[in-house]
Write an enzyme that holds these catalytic residues in place. Structure first.
Site, PDB file in Angstrom:
ATOM      1  N   ARG A 100       0.835  -1.215   0.000  1.00  0.00           N
ATOM      2  CA  ARG A 100       0.000   0.000   0.000  1.00  0.00           C
ATOM      3  C   ARG A 100       0.864   1.257   0.000  1.00  0.00           C
ATOM      4  O   ARG A 100       0.547   2.226  -0.683  1.00  0.00           O
ATOM      5  CB  ARG A 100      -0.961  -0.009   1.197  1.00  0.00           C
ATOM      6  CG  ARG A 100      -2.106  -0.929   0.923  1.00  0.00           C
ATOM      7  CD  ARG A 100      -3.085  -1.099   2.041  1.00  0.00           C
ATOM      8  NE  ARG A 100      -4.121  -2.022   1.550  1.00  0.00           N
ATOM      9  CZ  ARG A 100      -5.109  -2.492   2.262  1.00  0.00           C
ATOM     10  NH1 ARG A 100      -5.241  -2.139   3.512  1.00  0.00           N
ATOM     11  NH2 ARG A 100      -5.985  -3.311   1.718  1.00  0.00           N
ATOM     12  N   TYR A 136      -6.056  -1.157  -7.178  1.00  0.00           N
ATOM     13  CA  TYR A 136      -5.455  -2.363  -6.561  1.00  0.00           C
ATOM     14  C   TYR A 136      -4.877  -2.070  -5.169  1.00  0.00           C
ATOM     15  O   TYR A 136      -4.809  -0.942  -4.746  1.00  0.00           O
ATOM     16  CB  TYR A 136      -4.480  -3.085  -7.482  1.00  0.00           C
ATOM     17  CG  TYR A 136      -3.266  -2.380  -8.039  1.00  0.00           C
ATOM     18  CD1 TYR A 136      -2.732  -1.233  -7.499  1.00  0.00           C
ATOM     19  CD2 TYR A 136      -2.622  -2.926  -9.161  1.00  0.00           C
ATOM     20  CE1 TYR A 136      -1.611  -0.637  -8.042  1.00  0.00           C
ATOM     21  CE2 TYR A 136      -1.490  -2.335  -9.713  1.00  0.00           C
ATOM     22  CZ  TYR A 136      -0.986  -1.188  -9.135  1.00  0.00           C
ATOM     23  OH  TYR A 136       0.124  -0.609  -9.666  1.00  0.00           O
ATOM     24  N   GLU A 137      -4.522  -3.150  -4.481  1.00  0.00           N
ATOM     25  CA  GLU A 137      -4.111  -3.075  -3.067  1.00  0.00           C
ATOM     26  C   GLU A 137      -5.235  -2.541  -2.190  1.00  0.00           C
ATOM     27  O   GLU A 137      -4.999  -1.795  -1.247  1.00  0.00           O
ATOM     28  CB  GLU A 137      -2.879  -2.186  -2.895  1.00  0.00           C
ATOM     29  CG  GLU A 137      -1.578  -2.787  -3.316  1.00  0.00           C
ATOM     30  CD  GLU A 137      -1.453  -4.232  -2.914  1.00  0.00           C
ATOM     31  OE1 GLU A 137      -1.925  -4.587  -1.825  1.00  0.00           O
ATOM     32  OE2 GLU A 137      -0.909  -5.004  -3.711  1.00  0.00           O
ATOM     33  N   GLY A 138      -6.458  -2.896  -2.526  1.00  0.00           N
ATOM     34  CA  GLY A 138      -7.606  -2.378  -1.792  1.00  0.00           C
ATOM     35  C   GLY A 138      -8.044  -1.097  -2.460  1.00  0.00           C
ATOM     36  O   GLY A 138      -7.323  -0.086  -2.426  1.00  0.00           O
ATOM     37  N   GLN A 173      -9.822   1.771   1.450  1.00  0.00           N
ATOM     38  CA  GLN A 173      -8.816   2.464   2.284  1.00  0.00           C
ATOM     39  C   GLN A 173      -9.536   3.418   3.239  1.00  0.00           C
ATOM     40  O   GLN A 173      -9.194   3.528   4.412  1.00  0.00           O
ATOM     41  CB  GLN A 173      -7.837   3.270   1.409  1.00  0.00           C
ATOM     42  CG  GLN A 173      -7.090   2.460   0.373  1.00  0.00           C
ATOM     43  CD  GLN A 173      -6.242   1.362   0.974  1.00  0.00           C
ATOM     44  OE1 GLN A 173      -5.687   1.518   2.060  1.00  0.00           O
ATOM     45  NE2 GLN A 173      -6.143   0.236   0.300  1.00  0.00           N
TER      46      GLN A 173
END
Ligand SMILES: Cc1cc2nc3c(=O)[nH]c(=O)nc-3n(C[C@H](O)[C@H](O)[C@H](O)COP(=O)(O)OP(=O)(O)OC[C@H]3O[C@@H](n4cnc5c(N)ncnc54)[C@H](O)[C@@H]3O)c2cc1C
Length: 597
Positions: free
Chosen positions: A296, A440-442, A447
């Site tokens: 992240r 991506y990555e949440g 977030q």
């Protein structure tokens, strides 16, 4: 042709003057990070980024990756050579402990140079980027044997890494995942299932690929409580470290996508592949979180990186494109028109991006330093405070720098007018590449929920109180400093909005969780605005101290103060708007029936 020059002066100002990295000489690895050493590393990284990586950015976008019938994947021309050069420079292991072949230097330095590499070629940098995330997970959760088997090769870059979470029916809600792991009685597992969207999933740049795969052991509980993490190498590694048979982990297809064409995004099929549990059974998500938290920060960094390259190109174009006359009289009377940089509206765009990029860089490095302190400080209290702030900052950094990274890539593209829409200038690529960082990555909505739903209340709100205290103390310490008033007053006002919004959530979101969900993105940005404002106030303070002291960077320091003023005058007031939106609650958001949309 697009241009890129690593902003080394700014990085060095932040590392040496604002954050004062030298003060942390007591932390392991920091003793070697003297200003001279930092300058040498940053300078060398700039060279690699500008000369080896950047020239392949546009061609990589145009050429893309492809899958051959045998399942192998080709990457764009020149990528393998540039990747090898990057690895030989020791960049993957810059912050990895020396016992595994790394250099043990601060992670802060790794983040500083990572920005340049990603600005120069985000798609290419994702190959070692994923490896770095996998290294972090193995370092924390791997057994001694796993560390010895995999880490040195991954640090060297001869083996790469991936992370496999997403499946066709689940991305955000990993509790739904179906990939199965069956124990073999010899300590290994048979892994079966399909993963999609796997970055750097297959390619021929390394001898082996170490896939970290989330799967459910047969009989494990449903939901997130039954997920475990496995190492699934492309080639099975023998006891002596040699590569053995090809594992059942293959690329079924390459995803056709909007941007990052130079990175191979793969459908990965696991057909009775041999896998090895990493960490404890059913604790896979927390093991993967080590990788995801690191990733992240890496994705937040990508948002900044793209905005920086897009900005540099917009500045160059604004200086060279002549169109119309300045509102205050001709600035280039010898020409038929003035360069568009004379127009206030063009400057508004450039100043907006510049003010976010420079504060974003400071925020990234401040956060990376918290990560270093949280891992390396001998003082438990200091470690805890840094860990709290790191946890709090991570979703803000990811969400805000990538939302703004995309917005600002578009803003920079707008400076080009119609020429920004044409592929030739490269602006279209920055917009397309920046877009994925919000997903991506949440995805960024997640977030924001992580921030509001988890991080705010964690440990009785310890992290958020620590952050408010740090910013509040800064304002208080500088209250009597007249020259700092334009910065501290605006910052204090922003902080008041943030504290009021936080209080509103405390009073209105417990009983009605939709209030938290409806306000979370505004809150994440409100927090980002204040945090970046804090970075600006700190940079302004340092610039003022240096100015007049014979510092050779006089022009640069003066420009810092102007940009800080711009941020406080033009950007910071947005905190009031965000607060009002949060306090409007969720009623109008939730009222319509789904069929009414
Ligand atoms: C180019 C690319 C590379 C990728 N690389 C990798 C990789 O290397 N490894 C990997 O495992 N994955 C990877 N991904 C997958 C990526 O992480 C997921 O796409 C992302 O996490 C979102 O999951 P999803 O696509 O299933 O969307 P969904 O989970 O279906 O979400 C759809 C939308 O709903 C929102 N949403 C979902 N749940 C909630 C909720 N509870 N509250 C509010 N909003 C919600 C989301 O924010 C999103 O906007 C990659 C994806 C792409 C496109």
């Amino acid at each position: 042709m697009p241009i890129y020059k690593a902003p080394t002066t700014d990085t060095l100002f932040i590392l040496n003057d604002v954050l004062g990295l030298e003060r942390y000489g007591n932390l392991p690895g920091f003793a070697d990070a003297s200003p001279d050493m930092i300058e040498a590393i940053v300078g060398e990284a700039a060279k690699v980024a500008e000369e080896a990586l950047f020239p392949l950015n546009l061609s990589g976008d145009q050429e893309g990756c492809s899958r051959r019938d045998d399942g192998s994947v080709t990457v764009p021309k020149g990528f393998k050579e540039a990747y090898d050069q990057y690895c030989q420079g020791g960049w993957i292991g810059l912050a990895v402990p020396e016992e595994f072949g790394g250099q043990g230097l601060p992670y802060t330095l790794h983040a500083a140079v990572g920005e340049y590499m990603s600005s120069a070629n985000m798609s290419l940098m994702m190959y070692p980027g994923l490896t770095q995330g996998a290294i972090a997970a193995i370092l924390v959760h791997g057994s001694d044997e796993q560390k010895a088997t995999y880490l040195p090769k991954m640090v060297e870059g001869t083996w790469s890494g991936t992370m496999n979470l997403t499946e066709p029916h689940c991305g955000t809600d990993l509790g739904l995942l179906r990939t199965k792991a069956v124990p073999q009685g010899d300590g290994s597992y048979r892994i079966s299932g399909q993963k999609i969207f796997i970055s750097a999933g297959e390619h021929g740049m390394t001898d082996n690929i170490i896939h970290l795969v989330l799967a459910r052991i047969e009989g494990a509980p449903e939901g997130t409580k039954g997920i475990s993490l496995f190492i699934v190498p492309k080639f099975i590694v023998g006891e002596d470290g040699s590569l053995g048979e090809r594992n059942g982990a293959t690329c079924g297809a390459i995803e056709e996508k909007m941007g990052i064409h130079g990175n191979s995004t793969c459908v990965m099929n696991y057909d009775d592949a041999t896998g090895y549990l990493i960490g404890a059974e059913n604790k896979g998500l927390s093991a993967m979180f080590v990788m995801m938290n690191e990733a992240r920060l890496g994705v937040g960094l990508q948002g900044l990186s793209i905005a920086e390259t897009a900005y540099q190109n917009a500045v160059a174009y604004a200086n060279e494109r002549i169109q119309g006359r300045s509102l205050s009289g001709a600035k280039a009377p010898d020409k038929k028109a003035d360069p568009i940089i004379v127009h206030p509206d063009i400057r508004r765009s450039l100043m907006t991006i510049k003010s976010f990029n420079e504060a974003g860089r400071a925020f990234l490095l401040w956060t990376a330093l918290k990560s270093d302190i949280s891992h390396r400080s001998p003082d438990e209290k200091e470690r805890q405070n840094a860990d709290d702030l790191l946890g709090l900052a991570t979703p803000i950094l990811k969400g805000v720098l990538t939302d703004k990274g995309f917005d600002h890539a578009v803003m920079a593209q707008q400076v080009f007018g119609g020429h920004g829409y044409i592929e030739e200038h490269g602006m279209s690529q920055y917009v397309r590449d920046a877009r994925i960082t919000m997903i991506y990555e949440g995805a960024n909505g997640i977030q924001a929920l992580d921030l509001v739903g988890r991080k705010l209340a964690l440990n009785g709100g310890r992290a958020v109180m620590a952050m408010f205290k740090e910013i509040g103390d800064f304002c208080e310490e500088n209250r009597a400093d007249e020259a700092m008033a334009p910065f501290t007053k605006a910052l204090k006002k922003g902080l008041n909005d943030l504290q009021a919004a936080t209080m509103w959530f405390m009073q209105n979101a417990m009983a009605k969780p939709d209030n938290a969900g409806a306000g979370s993105t505004d809150y994440m940005h409100l927090f980002g605005l204040v945090t970046l404002g804090y970075m600006w106030a700190r940079m302004a303070k340092t610039a003022q101290e240096k100015l007049g002291s014979g510092d050779p960077r006089e022009e640069y320091l003066k420009n810092k103060l102007v940009t800080a003023r711009f941020y406080m005058e033009k950007i910071m007031p947005e905190t009031a708007l965000r607060k009002v939106r949060i306090e409007a609650g969720s009623d109008s958001v939730m009222e319509l029936a789904a069929e009414a949309f």
